[in-house]
Design a protein around this motif. Structure first.
Motif, mmCIF file in Angstrom:
data_model
loop_
_atom_site.group_PDB
_atom_site.id
_atom_site.type_symbol
_atom_site.label_atom_id
_atom_site.label_comp_id
_atom_site.label_asym_id
_atom_site.label_seq_id
_atom_site.Cartn_x
_atom_site.Cartn_y
_atom_site.Cartn_z
ATOM 1 N N GLU A 127 -10.647 -3.723 -51.822
ATOM 2 C CA GLU A 127 -12.084 -3.675 -52.108
ATOM 3 C C GLU A 127 -12.783 -2.682 -51.195
ATOM 4 O O GLU A 127 -13.658 -1.926 -51.645
ATOM 5 C CB GLU A 127 -12.702 -5.065 -51.967
ATOM 6 N N GLU A 128 -12.402 -2.661 -49.900
ATOM 7 C CA GLU A 128 -13.009 -1.715 -48.965
ATOM 8 C C GLU A 128 -12.682 -0.274 -49.351
ATOM 9 O O GLU A 128 -13.548 0.599 -49.302
ATOM 10 C CB GLU A 128 -12.528 -1.992 -47.539
ATOM 11 N N LEU A 129 -11.444 -0.035 -49.729
ATOM 12 C CA LEU A 129 -11.050 1.317 -50.136
ATOM 13 C C LEU A 129 -11.768 1.743 -51.410
ATOM 14 O O LEU A 129 -12.228 2.888 -51.525
ATOM 15 C CB LEU A 129 -9.537 1.391 -50.328
ATOM 16 N N GLN A 130 -11.887 0.817 -52.369
ATOM 17 C CA GLN A 130 -12.590 1.137 -53.601
ATOM 18 C C GLN A 130 -14.055 1.436 -53.328
ATOM 19 O O GLN A 130 -14.634 2.364 -53.908
ATOM 20 C CB GLN A 130 -12.444 0.002 -54.611
ATOM 21 N N ALA A 131 -14.678 0.675 -52.420
ATOM 22 C CA ALA A 131 -16.074 0.916 -52.064
ATOM 23 C C ALA A 131 -16.226 2.269 -51.378
ATOM 24 O O ALA A 131 -17.184 3.005 -51.643
ATOM 25 C CB ALA A 131 -16.592 -0.203 -51.162
ATOM 26 N N ALA A 132 -15.293 2.617 -50.511
ATOM 27 C CA ALA A 132 -15.359 3.903 -49.815
ATOM 28 C C ALA A 132 -15.211 5.055 -50.807
ATOM 29 O O ALA A 132 -15.922 6.060 -50.716
ATOM 30 C CB ALA A 132 -14.273 3.979 -48.746
ATOM 31 N N ILE A 133 -14.316 4.898 -51.766
ATOM 32 C CA ILE A 133 -14.134 5.946 -52.776
ATOM 33 C C ILE A 133 -15.388 6.088 -53.622
ATOM 34 O O ILE A 133 -15.857 7.199 -53.889
ATOM 35 C CB ILE A 133 -12.899 5.649 -53.644
ATOM 36 N N THR A 134 -15.967 4.961 -54.017
ATOM 37 C CA THR A 134 -17.190 4.975 -54.822
ATOM 38 C C THR A 134 -18.327 5.653 -54.065
ATOM 39 O O THR A 134 -19.123 6.393 -54.646
ATOM 40 C CB THR A 134 -17.592 3.543 -55.219
ATOM 41 N N ALA A 135 -18.386 5.422 -52.740
ATOM 42 C CA ALA A 135 -19.449 6.008 -51.919
ATOM 43 C C ALA A 135 -19.162 7.462 -51.569
ATOM 44 O O ALA A 135 -19.983 8.127 -50.933
ATOM 45 C CB ALA A 135 -19.614 5.194 -50.638
ATOM 46 N N GLY A 136 -17.996 7.961 -51.973
ATOM 47 C CA GLY A 136 -17.664 9.353 -51.687
ATOM 48 C C GLY A 136 -17.035 9.565 -50.335
ATOM 49 O O GLY A 136 -16.933 10.701 -49.870
ATOM 50 N N CYS A 137 -16.635 8.502 -49.682
ATOM 51 C CA CYS A 137 -16.016 8.604 -48.365
ATOM 52 C C CYS A 137 -14.501 8.707 -48.502
ATOM 53 O O CYS A 137 -13.751 7.849 -48.061
ATOM 54 C CB CYS A 137 -16.370 7.396 -47.503
ATOM 55 N N VAL A 138 -14.064 9.776 -49.123
ATOM 56 C CA VAL A 138 -12.631 9.977 -49.331
ATOM 57 C C VAL A 138 -12.109 10.778 -48.152
ATOM 58 O O VAL A 138 -12.692 11.805 -47.798
ATOM 59 C CB VAL A 138 -12.374 10.730 -50.651
ATOM 60 N N PRO A 139 -11.034 10.323 -47.524
ATOM 61 C CA PRO A 139 -10.514 11.065 -46.372
ATOM 62 C C PRO A 139 -10.059 12.468 -46.786
ATOM 63 O O PRO A 139 -9.558 12.671 -47.891
ATOM 64 C CB PRO A 139 -9.332 10.234 -45.889
ATOM 65 N N ALA A 140 -10.277 13.416 -45.896
ATOM 66 C CA ALA A 140 -9.850 14.787 -46.166
ATOM 67 C C ALA A 140 -8.335 14.839 -46.217
ATOM 68 O O ALA A 140 -7.651 14.106 -45.508
ATOM 69 C CB ALA A 140 -10.365 15.709 -45.065
ATOM 70 N N ARG A 141 -7.816 15.708 -47.070
ATOM 71 C CA ARG A 141 -6.365 15.861 -47.165
ATOM 72 C C ARG A 141 -5.853 16.527 -45.902
ATOM 73 O O ARG A 141 -6.422 17.502 -45.419
ATOM 74 C CB ARG A 141 -6.013 16.700 -48.373
ATOM 75 N N THR A 142 -4.763 15.994 -45.384
ATOM 76 C CA THR A 142 -4.148 16.595 -44.198
ATOM 77 C C THR A 142 -3.253 17.739 -44.631
ATOM 78 O O THR A 142 -2.910 17.881 -45.793
ATOM 79 C CB THR A 142 -3.305 15.557 -43.434
#
Length: 69
Positions: A47-62
């Motif tokens: 749920e936390e990951l889905q919320a972060a993705i929805t909010a646009g807080c996707v980690p930058a690709r390494t």
């Protein structure tokens, strides 16, 4: 309808069950409780990951992730 293929007697799931029960000293109630708790933890993480993705807080690709792609 055809019957589903039978699983080997000692499938991956059988081994995982045996390990979980052993970790709880053979107490089946404790094993079930631990598995429920683990599942709830994973659901909360999802749920936390889905919320972060929805909010646009996707980690930058390494760089390693970019190289693997």
């Amino acid at each position: 309808m055809s019957a589903p293929p039978s699983l080997p007697q000692h499938s991956h799931y059988e081994k995982a069950c045996d390990q979980a029960i052993a970790m709880c000293d053979g107490n089946l109630r404790s094993t079930i409780k631990a598995l429920i708790m683990a599942n709830e933890y994973l659901e909360a993480e999802l749920e936390e990951l889905q919320a972060a993705i929805t909010a646009g807080c996707v980690p930058a690709r390494t760089q390693a992730a970019s190289d693997a792609a």
